[in-house]
Design an enzyme around this catalytic site. Structure first.
Site, mmCIF file in Angstrom:
data_model
loop_
_atom_site.group_PDB
_atom_site.id
_atom_site.type_symbol
_atom_site.label_atom_id
_atom_site.label_comp_id
_atom_site.label_asym_id
_atom_site.label_seq_id
_atom_site.Cartn_x
_atom_site.Cartn_y
_atom_site.Cartn_z
ATOM 1 N N ILE A 1 0.829 -1.203 0.000
ATOM 2 C CA ILE A 1 0.000 0.000 0.000
ATOM 3 C C ILE A 1 0.865 1.254 0.000
ATOM 4 C CG2 ILE A 1 -1.618 1.355 1.399
ATOM 5 C CD1 ILE A 1 -2.904 -1.322 2.236
ATOM 6 N N ASP B 1 11.007 3.389 4.778
ATOM 7 C CA ASP B 1 10.718 1.977 4.971
ATOM 8 C C ASP B 1 11.835 1.339 5.776
ATOM 9 O OD1 ASP B 1 8.637 -0.044 3.293
ATOM 10 O OD2 ASP B 1 10.366 -1.037 4.190
ATOM 11 N N ASP C 1 13.318 2.900 10.593
ATOM 12 C CA ASP C 1 12.535 2.054 11.491
ATOM 13 C C ASP C 1 11.610 2.981 12.279
ATOM 14 O OD1 ASP C 1 11.520 0.453 13.512
ATOM 15 O OD2 ASP C 1 13.438 -0.475 14.008
ATOM 16 N N VAL C 2 10.303 2.835 12.099
ATOM 17 C CA VAL C 2 9.377 3.766 12.737
ATOM 18 C C VAL C 2 9.298 3.580 14.248
ATOM 19 C CG1 VAL C 2 7.976 4.130 10.664
ATOM 20 C CG2 VAL C 2 7.353 2.313 12.289
ATOM 21 N N SER D 1 -7.060 -0.213 9.980
ATOM 22 C CA SER D 1 -7.387 -1.561 9.515
ATOM 23 C C SER D 1 -8.863 -1.831 9.701
ATOM 24 C CB SER D 1 -6.578 -2.601 10.309
ATOM 25 O OG SER D 1 -7.029 -3.914 10.014
ATOM 26 N N TYR E 1 -2.207 -6.265 17.095
ATOM 27 C CA TYR E 1 -2.430 -5.486 15.869
ATOM 28 C C TYR E 1 -3.765 -4.753 15.912
ATOM 29 C CZ TYR E 1 -3.088 -4.562 10.859
ATOM 30 O OH TYR E 1 -3.322 -3.964 9.646
ATOM 31 N N LYS F 1 -4.195 -0.720 15.991
ATOM 32 C CA LYS F 1 -4.892 -0.009 14.922
ATOM 33 C C LYS F 1 -6.137 0.709 15.450
ATOM 34 C CE LYS F 1 -2.271 -0.826 11.336
ATOM 35 N NZ LYS F 1 -1.556 0.268 10.639
#
Length: 247
Positions: free
Chosen positions: A15, A34, A60-61, A139, A152, A156
């Site tokens: 995405i 990324d 790296d976020v 999500s 996750y 989200k």
């Protein structure tokens, strides 16, 4: 959009890469961030081949210092970033009773804290510019839940809440903040969950009213609209891209 600069996290594939391509095609200068720096550079090179302007950066976020450095690099090379799309994410699969503290913290760090840090790093440029657009990628699982994905789905869900807070807090400064919760989109993350047996893709397609899996470009088109001038009266919204599911 040709005078503006965007940052897209998770921009090396899936995405994020599609969003980067679409924004660049619309004339926006794009920095692709990324964890896989080589993938980000490759995606940026593909945009440049098509006549766009892009750079790829290894970030790296979960590392706030790296995020700040990337924002500064983007500002120097492309101009002040006033568009942010937070597509970086990780969706590990762990049955609930097997989740360790480290699993939990890592999943929140990538999906929620990483989004928070990216927004906080870029918003000062938007405030100074008096214009800004943020699109968080959440999500569809926040509506339906998903077995073995507690970290996750929780993270989200937090992204959705963060989006609404930022939308209210910065609305008076010319900045809109919306979230796109994708449904079943053909991406590396989706293929990984299918490979682990969490669900059967054919069954999910059968339950999707439009009768197909989504494409990254479907999400990218929605993001392109939300960061445009035409979407200036849309903020704090959840814009589902899901083929008719989770409505």
């Amino acid at each position: 959009m040709s005078e503006r600069t965007a940052i897209v996290t998770g921009g090396g594939s899936g995405i994020g890469a599609a969003v980067g391509r679409r924004l660049a095609a619309d004339g926006t200068r794009v920095a692709l961030l990324d964890l896989d720096g080589e993938a980000a550079e490759t995606a940026a090179a593909e945009i440049e081949k098509e006549g766009g302007t892009a750079i790829g950066l290894a970030v790296d976020v979960t590392d706030r210092a790296a995020i700040d450095a990337a924002v500064a690099d983007t500002r120097t090379r492309l101009g002040r970033p006033v568009i942010l799309v937070t597509s970086a994410g990780a969706a590990p699969i762990h049955p609930f009773l097997t989740i360790t503290a480290e699993d939990w913290q890592r999943t929140l760090a990538v999906n929620l804290t990483g989004t928070f840090d990216c927004c906080q790093a870029v918003l000062p440029d938007m405030v100074e510019e008096g214009w800004g657009r943020i699109v968080t990628i959440s999500s569809s699982s926040v509506h339906s839940g998903a077995p073995a994905m507690a970290g996750y789905v929780s993270a989200k869900s937090g992204v959705v809440g963060l989006t609404k807070v930022l939308a209210r807090e910065f609305a008076g400064k010319g900045i809109t903040v919306n979230t796109v919760p994708p449904g079943f989109i053909d991406s590396p993350m989706l293929r990984a969950t299918v490979a682990q047996g969490l669900f059967a893709l054919e069954d999910e397609i059968a339950e999707t009213p439009v009768g197909r899996v989504g494409r990254p470009e479907d999400v990218a088109a929605t993001c392109a609209f939300l960061v445009s001038e035409d979407a200036s009266y849309i903020t704090g919204q959840i814009i589902g891209v899901n083929g008719g599911r989770n409505i």
